[in-house]
Scaffold this motif. Structure first.
Motif, short mmCIF file in Angstrom:
data_model
loop_
_atom_site.label_atom_id
_atom_site.label_comp_id
_atom_site.label_asym_id
_atom_site.label_seq_id
_atom_site.Cartn_x
_atom_site.Cartn_y
_atom_site.Cartn_z
N ILE A 28 0.85 -1.19 0.00
CA ILE A 28 0.00 0.00 0.00
C ILE A 28 0.89 1.24 0.00
CG2 ILE A 28 -1.68 1.35 1.33
CD1 ILE A 28 -2.98 -1.15 0.50
N LEU A 29 0.56 2.18 -0.87
CA LEU A 29 1.22 3.48 -0.87
C LEU A 29 0.30 4.45 -0.15
CD1 LEU A 29 3.68 5.12 -1.89
CD2 LEU A 29 2.26 5.77 -3.84
N LEU A 30 0.76 4.96 1.00
CA LEU A 30 -0.02 5.92 1.76
C LEU A 30 0.54 7.31 1.45
CD1 LEU A 30 -0.92 5.59 5.53
CD2 LEU A 30 -0.81 7.73 4.30
N ASP A 31 -0.17 8.02 0.60
CA ASP A 31 0.25 9.35 0.15
C ASP A 31 -0.49 10.39 0.98
OD1 ASP A 31 0.93 11.66 -1.20
OD2 ASP A 31 0.51 10.85 -3.19
N LEU A 40 0.10 22.29 -0.47
CA LEU A 40 1.30 23.11 -0.33
C LEU A 40 1.99 22.95 1.02
CD1 LEU A 40 0.10 26.47 -1.90
CD2 LEU A 40 1.67 24.82 -2.90
N ALA A 41 1.21 22.90 2.05
CA ALA A 41 1.80 22.88 3.40
C ALA A 41 0.93 22.07 4.34
CB ALA A 41 1.96 24.31 3.91
N SER A 69 3.37 12.91 -2.47
CA SER A 69 3.65 13.13 -3.88
C SER A 69 3.57 14.60 -4.28
CB SER A 69 2.71 12.30 -4.75
OG SER A 69 1.37 12.68 -4.51
N ALA A 70 3.08 15.45 -3.38
CA ALA A 70 3.02 16.88 -3.67
C ALA A 70 4.38 17.51 -3.37
CB ALA A 70 1.94 17.55 -2.83
N ASP A 71 4.72 18.51 -4.13
CA ASP A 71 5.96 19.26 -3.89
C ASP A 71 5.67 20.26 -2.77
OD1 ASP A 71 8.50 20.27 -4.07
OD2 ASP A 71 8.09 21.50 -5.84
N ALA A 72 5.74 19.78 -1.54
CA ALA A 72 5.33 20.57 -0.39
C ALA A 72 6.34 20.43 0.75
CB ALA A 72 3.96 20.12 0.08
N ILE A 73 6.22 21.34 1.67
CA ILE A 73 7.05 21.28 2.87
C ILE A 73 6.31 20.43 3.89
CG2 ILE A 73 8.08 22.61 4.74
CD1 ILE A 73 8.10 25.00 2.71
N ARG A 92 4.73 -3.98 7.87
CA ARG A 92 6.00 -3.24 7.71
C ARG A 92 5.66 -1.86 7.20
NH1 ARG A 92 10.31 -0.98 8.31
NH2 ARG A 92 12.33 -1.74 7.66
N VAL A 93 6.37 -0.84 7.71
CA VAL A 93 6.17 0.54 7.29
C VAL A 93 7.52 1.13 6.94
CG1 VAL A 93 5.35 2.83 7.99
CG2 VAL A 93 4.20 0.78 8.85
N VAL A 94 7.59 1.79 5.78
CA VAL A 94 8.81 2.48 5.37
C VAL A 94 8.44 3.85 4.83
CG1 VAL A 94 9.93 0.29 4.74
CG2 VAL A 94 8.86 1.69 2.97
N PHE A 95 9.42 4.74 4.77
CA PHE A 95 9.24 6.02 4.11
C PHE A 95 9.74 5.88 2.68
CE2 PHE A 95 11.07 9.97 2.55
CZ PHE A 95 9.93 10.76 2.56
N GLY A 96 8.93 6.30 1.73
CA GLY A 96 9.33 6.24 0.33
C GLY A 96 8.20 5.71 -0.53
N ASN A 97 8.55 5.35 -1.75
CA ASN A 97 7.55 4.82 -2.69
C ASN A 97 7.54 3.29 -2.63
OD1 ASN A 97 9.86 4.04 -4.09
ND2 ASN A 97 9.74 5.73 -5.53
N LEU A 98 6.75 2.68 -3.49
CA LEU A 98 6.64 1.22 -3.47
C LEU A 98 7.94 0.54 -3.89
CD1 LEU A 98 3.01 0.80 -4.84
CD2 LEU A 98 3.81 0.50 -2.49
N GLU A 99 8.70 1.18 -4.76
CA GLU A 99 10.00 0.63 -5.14
C GLU A 99 10.95 0.60 -3.94
OE1 GLU A 99 13.71 1.48 -8.22
OE2 GLU A 99 11.90 2.67 -8.39
N MET A 100 10.93 1.67 -3.17
CA MET A 100 11.75 1.72 -1.96
C MET A 100 11.31 0.64 -0.98
SD MET A 100 14.15 3.16 -0.15
CE MET A 100 14.44 4.82 -0.70
N LEU A 101 10.02 0.43 -0.87
CA LEU A 101 9.50 -0.62 0.01
C LEU A 101 10.06 -1.97 -0.39
CD1 LEU A 101 7.50 -1.68 2.20
CD2 LEU A 101 5.76 -1.74 0.41
N GLU A 102 9.99 -2.30 -1.68
CA GLU A 102 10.52 -3.59 -2.16
C GLU A 102 12.02 -3.70 -1.88
OE1 GLU A 102 8.86 -6.29 -3.24
OE2 GLU A 102 7.05 -5.13 -2.92
N ASN A 103 12.75 -2.63 -2.12
CA ASN A 103 14.20 -2.66 -1.87
C ASN A 103 14.50 -2.92 -0.40
OD1 ASN A 103 14.92 -2.25 -4.55
ND2 ASN A 103 15.12 -0.05 -4.32
N ILE A 104 13.78 -2.27 0.47
CA ILE A 104 14.01 -2.46 1.91
C ILE A 104 13.63 -3.88 2.33
CG2 ILE A 104 13.19 -1.77 4.21
CD1 ILE A 104 13.16 1.14 3.10
#
Length: 166
Positions: A28-31, A40-41, A69-73, A92-104
């Motif tokens: 799951i990608l939690l955006d 924005l913020a 996925s927003a270009d925000a602070i 399992r919970v990671v910071f990043g996208n689904l590719e990062m999840l698979e890599n971790i």
């Protein structure tokens, strides 16, 4: 009549299929971009209200990648709050996208392999798989096994590419 000999089986080669190591579980990608003010913020009060009222059970036993996925602070504590709510719920919970999840996930699995079982063995890291295996997994596996293996090849027993030989 001459007996048919399986030369691959008699060769002592050990095939490692990274597809067999793929962890089970829904990804799951939690955006959190929808929780931002005008994308924005982050407004702390609104975000904390979402944290309090969101149904975290939707993530039960899932593999979750938290991102924005927003270009925000977005302050780091926002991701920490989400991770805190998912603790004990998600597998399992990671910071990043689904590719990062698979890599971790693959990094963790490969680091848990007992390399000693491959001491002085001739290894083939299987190249073809029905499910996607990240390139990182192949690199991590070579890093883990090269210090102990006699040789490492990539591909199928009938057609391999030499990677390492002691």
């Amino acid at each position: 009549m001459q007996e048919i000999v399986n030369k691959v089986a008699a060769s002592g080669l050990i095939t490692i299929d990274l597809e067999d190591l793929i962890p089970t579980g829904e990804r799951i990608l939690l955006d959190i971009k929808d929780q931002l003010w005008q994308e924005l913020a982050l407004r702390e009060k609104d975000f904390r209200e979402w944290i309090k009222t969101n149904n975290w059970e939707d993530y039960r036993n899932k593999l979750v990648a938290i991102t924005c996925s927003a270009d925000a602070i977005v302050p780091n504590w926002a991701y920490m709050l989400v991770a805190s709510k998912l603790e004990g719920v998600a597998k399992r919970v990671v910071f990043g996208n689904l590719e990062m999840l698979e890599n971790i996930l693959f990094t963790e699995i490969i680091s848990a392999i007992d390399a000693n079982q491959y001491q002085d063995k001739r290894l083939i890291i299987k190249g073809c798989s029905d499910k996607p295996v990240p390139t990182l997994a192949y690199v991590e596996l070579v890093n883990k096994l090269q210090p102990v293996a006699k040789s490492i090849m990539f591909g199928e027993p009938c057609s391999t590419v030499p990677v390492f030989k002691k």
